[in-house]
Scaffold this motif. Sequence first.
Motif, PDB file in Angstrom:
ATOM      1  N   GLU A 172     -72.826 -26.108 -94.388  1.00  0.00           N
ATOM      2  CA  GLU A 172     -72.007 -27.053 -93.812  1.00  0.00           C
ATOM      3  C   GLU A 172     -72.093 -26.750 -92.226  1.00  0.00           C
ATOM      4  OE1 GLU A 172     -69.637 -30.662 -93.327  1.00  0.00           O
ATOM      5  OE2 GLU A 172     -71.308 -29.888 -94.767  1.00  0.00           O
ATOM      6  N   ALA A 173     -71.675 -25.715 -92.097  1.00  0.00           N
ATOM      7  CA  ALA A 173     -71.382 -25.195 -90.460  1.00  0.00           C
ATOM      8  C   ALA A 173     -72.927 -25.330 -89.526  1.00  0.00           C
ATOM      9  CB  ALA A 173     -70.999 -23.894 -90.344  1.00  0.00           C
ATOM     10  N   ARG A 174     -73.846 -24.867 -90.554  1.00  0.00           N
ATOM     11  CA  ARG A 174     -75.193 -24.842 -90.047  1.00  0.00           C
ATOM     12  C   ARG A 174     -75.677 -26.192 -90.076  1.00  0.00           C
ATOM     13  NH1 ARG A 174     -78.854 -20.750 -90.209  1.00  0.00           N
ATOM     14  NH2 ARG A 174     -77.914 -19.788 -92.113  1.00  0.00           N
ATOM     15  N   ALA A 175     -75.471 -26.969 -90.637  1.00  0.00           N
ATOM     16  CA  ALA A 175     -76.080 -28.564 -90.595  1.00  0.00           C
ATOM     17  C   ALA A 175     -75.581 -29.372 -89.629  1.00  0.00           C
ATOM     18  CB  ALA A 175     -75.757 -29.213 -92.212  1.00  0.00           C
ATOM     19  N   ARG A 176     -74.074 -29.051 -89.424  1.00  0.00           N
ATOM     20  CA  ARG A 176     -73.259 -29.848 -88.428  1.00  0.00           C
ATOM     21  C   ARG A 176     -73.213 -29.001 -86.941  1.00  0.00           C
ATOM     22  NH1 ARG A 176     -67.773 -31.660 -90.617  1.00  0.00           N
ATOM     23  NH2 ARG A 176     -67.810 -32.821 -88.821  1.00  0.00           N
ATOM     24  N   GLY A 177     -74.051 -27.915 -87.051  1.00  0.00           N
ATOM     25  CA  GLY A 177     -73.977 -27.353 -85.593  1.00  0.00           C
ATOM     26  C   GLY A 177     -72.418 -26.887 -85.298  1.00  0.00           C
ATOM     27  N   LEU A 178     -71.750 -26.373 -86.318  1.00  0.00           N
ATOM     28  CA  LEU A 178     -70.306 -26.001 -85.792  1.00  0.00           C
ATOM     29  C   LEU A 178     -70.285 -24.595 -85.301  1.00  0.00           C
ATOM     30  CD1 LEU A 178     -68.355 -27.727 -88.968  1.00  0.00           C
ATOM     31  CD2 LEU A 178     -68.553 -28.524 -86.481  1.00  0.00           C
ATOM     32  N   TRP A 179     -71.242 -23.828 -85.669  1.00  0.00           N
ATOM     33  CA  TRP A 179     -71.147 -22.272 -85.044  1.00  0.00           C
ATOM     34  C   TRP A 179     -71.828 -22.307 -83.957  1.00  0.00           C
ATOM     35  CZ3 TRP A 179     -69.554 -17.839 -84.765  1.00  0.00           C
ATOM     36  CH2 TRP A 179     -70.303 -16.676 -84.369  1.00  0.00           C
ATOM     37  N   LYS A 180     -71.096 -21.883 -82.893  1.00  0.00           N
ATOM     38  CA  LYS A 180     -71.536 -21.879 -81.529  1.00  0.00           C
ATOM     39  C   LYS A 180     -72.045 -20.436 -81.025  1.00  0.00           C
ATOM     40  CE  LYS A 180     -71.273 -26.347 -81.113  1.00  0.00           C
ATOM     41  NZ  LYS A 180     -72.102 -27.148 -81.071  1.00  0.00           N
ATOM     42  N   PRO A 220     -65.988 -27.152 -83.691  1.00  0.00           N
ATOM     43  CA  PRO A 220     -66.887 -25.811 -83.600  1.00  0.00           C
ATOM     44  C   PRO A 220     -66.091 -24.780 -83.388  1.00  0.00           C
ATOM     45  CG  PRO A 220     -66.865 -27.220 -81.743  1.00  0.00           C
ATOM     46  CD  PRO A 220     -66.034 -27.895 -82.558  1.00  0.00           C
ATOM     47  N   SER A 221     -66.854 -23.311 -83.892  1.00  0.00           N
ATOM     48  CA  SER A 221     -66.229 -22.431 -83.692  1.00  0.00           C
ATOM     49  C   SER A 221     -67.167 -21.255 -82.962  1.00  0.00           C
ATOM     50  CB  SER A 221     -65.613 -21.566 -84.998  1.00  0.00           C
ATOM     51  OG  SER A 221     -66.877 -21.646 -85.896  1.00  0.00           O
ATOM     52  N   LEU A 226     -65.469  -9.810 -90.306  1.00  0.00           N
ATOM     53  CA  LEU A 226     -66.298 -10.603 -89.876  1.00  0.00           C
ATOM     54  C   LEU A 226     -66.229 -11.800 -90.899  1.00  0.00           C
ATOM     55  CD1 LEU A 226     -68.648 -11.793 -87.923  1.00  0.00           C
ATOM     56  CD2 LEU A 226     -70.188 -10.317 -89.070  1.00  0.00           C
ATOM     57  N   ASN A 227     -66.791 -11.256 -92.295  1.00  0.00           N
ATOM     58  CA  ASN A 227     -66.875 -12.142 -93.146  1.00  0.00           C
ATOM     59  C   ASN A 227     -65.599 -12.947 -93.632  1.00  0.00           C
ATOM     60  OD1 ASN A 227     -65.832  -9.810 -94.149  1.00  0.00           O
ATOM     61  ND2 ASN A 227     -66.398 -10.147 -96.354  1.00  0.00           N
ATOM     62  N   SER A 228     -64.477 -12.419 -93.485  1.00  0.00           N
ATOM     63  CA  SER A 228     -63.086 -13.144 -93.779  1.00  0.00           C
ATOM     64  C   SER A 228     -62.806 -14.227 -92.833  1.00  0.00           C
ATOM     65  CB  SER A 228     -62.004 -12.106 -93.910  1.00  0.00           C
ATOM     66  OG  SER A 228     -61.700 -11.229 -92.774  1.00  0.00           O
ATOM     67  N   SER A 229     -63.180 -13.844 -91.252  1.00  0.00           N
ATOM     68  CA  SER A 229     -63.071 -14.619 -90.522  1.00  0.00           C
ATOM     69  C   SER A 229     -63.905 -15.785 -90.400  1.00  0.00           C
ATOM     70  CB  SER A 229     -63.052 -14.083 -89.012  1.00  0.00           C
ATOM     71  OG  SER A 229     -62.322 -13.029 -88.508  1.00  0.00           O
ATOM     72  N   LEU A 230     -65.208 -15.752 -90.866  1.00  0.00           N
ATOM     73  CA  LEU A 230     -66.101 -16.763 -90.870  1.00  0.00           C
ATOM     74  C   LEU A 230     -65.938 -17.550 -91.979  1.00  0.00           C
ATOM     75  CD1 LEU A 230     -68.589 -17.362 -89.214  1.00  0.00           C
ATOM     76  CD2 LEU A 230     -67.654 -15.305 -88.580  1.00  0.00           C
ATOM     77  N   SER A 231     -65.348 -17.032 -93.275  1.00  0.00           N
ATOM     78  CA  SER A 231     -64.899 -17.885 -94.166  1.00  0.00           C
ATOM     79  C   SER A 231     -63.696 -18.840 -93.816  1.00  0.00           C
ATOM     80  CB  SER A 231     -64.669 -16.922 -95.422  1.00  0.00           C
ATOM     81  OG  SER A 231     -65.567 -16.238 -95.855  1.00  0.00           O
ATOM     82  N   PHE A 232     -62.793 -18.451 -93.081  1.00  0.00           N
ATOM     83  CA  PHE A 232     -61.626 -19.192 -92.769  1.00  0.00           C
ATOM     84  C   PHE A 232     -62.034 -20.412 -91.724  1.00  0.00           C
ATOM     85  CE2 PHE A 232     -58.219 -19.784 -89.575  1.00  0.00           C
ATOM     86  CZ  PHE A 232     -57.517 -20.161 -90.401  1.00  0.00           C
ATOM     87  N   VAL A 233     -62.869 -20.125 -90.752  1.00  0.00           N
ATOM     88  CA  VAL A 233     -63.261 -21.203 -89.855  1.00  0.00           C
ATOM     89  C   VAL A 233     -64.194 -22.104 -90.709  1.00  0.00           C
ATOM     90  CG1 VAL A 233     -62.957 -19.773 -87.903  1.00  0.00           C
ATOM     91  CG2 VAL A 233     -65.319 -19.922 -88.813  1.00  0.00           C
ATOM     92  N   SER A 234     -65.005 -21.900 -91.690  1.00  0.00           N
ATOM     93  CA  SER A 234     -65.749 -22.872 -92.429  1.00  0.00           C
ATOM     94  C   SER A 234     -64.832 -23.619 -93.074  1.00  0.00           C
ATOM     95  CB  SER A 234     -66.614 -21.813 -93.474  1.00  0.00           C
ATOM     96  OG  SER A 234     -65.889 -21.464 -94.485  1.00  0.00           O
TER      97      SER A 234
END
Length: 241
Positions: free
Chosen positions: A149-157, A123-124, A109-117
């Motif tokens: 950054e992901a939170r501020a820009r709404g990139l995590w869906k 969005p991911s 989980l953490n490695s995947s989230l780090s990658f898409v960030s």
Amino acid sequence: MVLDLLVVNPNSSRSMSDEIARSVAAVDAFRAFAFKTTYMTGPEGAPPQIDGEETSHQSCDACLPLLKDPESEYFYKRYDGILIGCFSDHPLVEALTCLTDAPPVVGLLNSSLSFVSLFPSGPSSVITSNKEWVEILDASVEKKFLTGEARARGLWKGTVSSNLQVLELHSEENFGKIVERIRRENVERLGSKYVILGCAGFSGLQYKLKKIFPEVIFVDPIILGFQTLLSSATFLKCQNV
């Protein structure tokens, strides 16, 4: 294949650029290490599939004694790095990293989230197995792994369930169901450019999915997690050469 890479020193000091260049050149040393991989399957007492928090902790309780036993072939100090092959904030990751002289321990989980960030251009979201995982994974991402950054820009869906159990994901008869869930939920509703295959049971399906959704980047956490582990373990090994 040759990768064309750019390294930017954002200040005006040429001497700093030269130092960066020397460090980058040393990356060649990373390729000096061959590696072998040992695979451990959960022992008696581990659940046949992990479908929520209860079975996550059951699997941790079953596996941890073997990993801590100096007489076991899986004793954690025998290894330069450990990958926990479950897409969750699995308790084994924390349990191992708390041990003395633990090697790098990578969770999927953490490695995947780090990658898409690293990709603020789109969005991911996650496609996972049974619906019980949706709330668990979303809570873990929000609490521990979502970048500012992901939170501020709404990139995590968020997380979508395939409505299938872990052991059903590789069945040919279920592939069409997975495709339809990704199409309707991850792609059309959430507009995801990056879709993380949020269960080890999806591993290998990214190639078939890419043919159907050529515009989507499918992240296989097993491949990404292992590459992360290999890079981390190699980096530390180089410190001791």
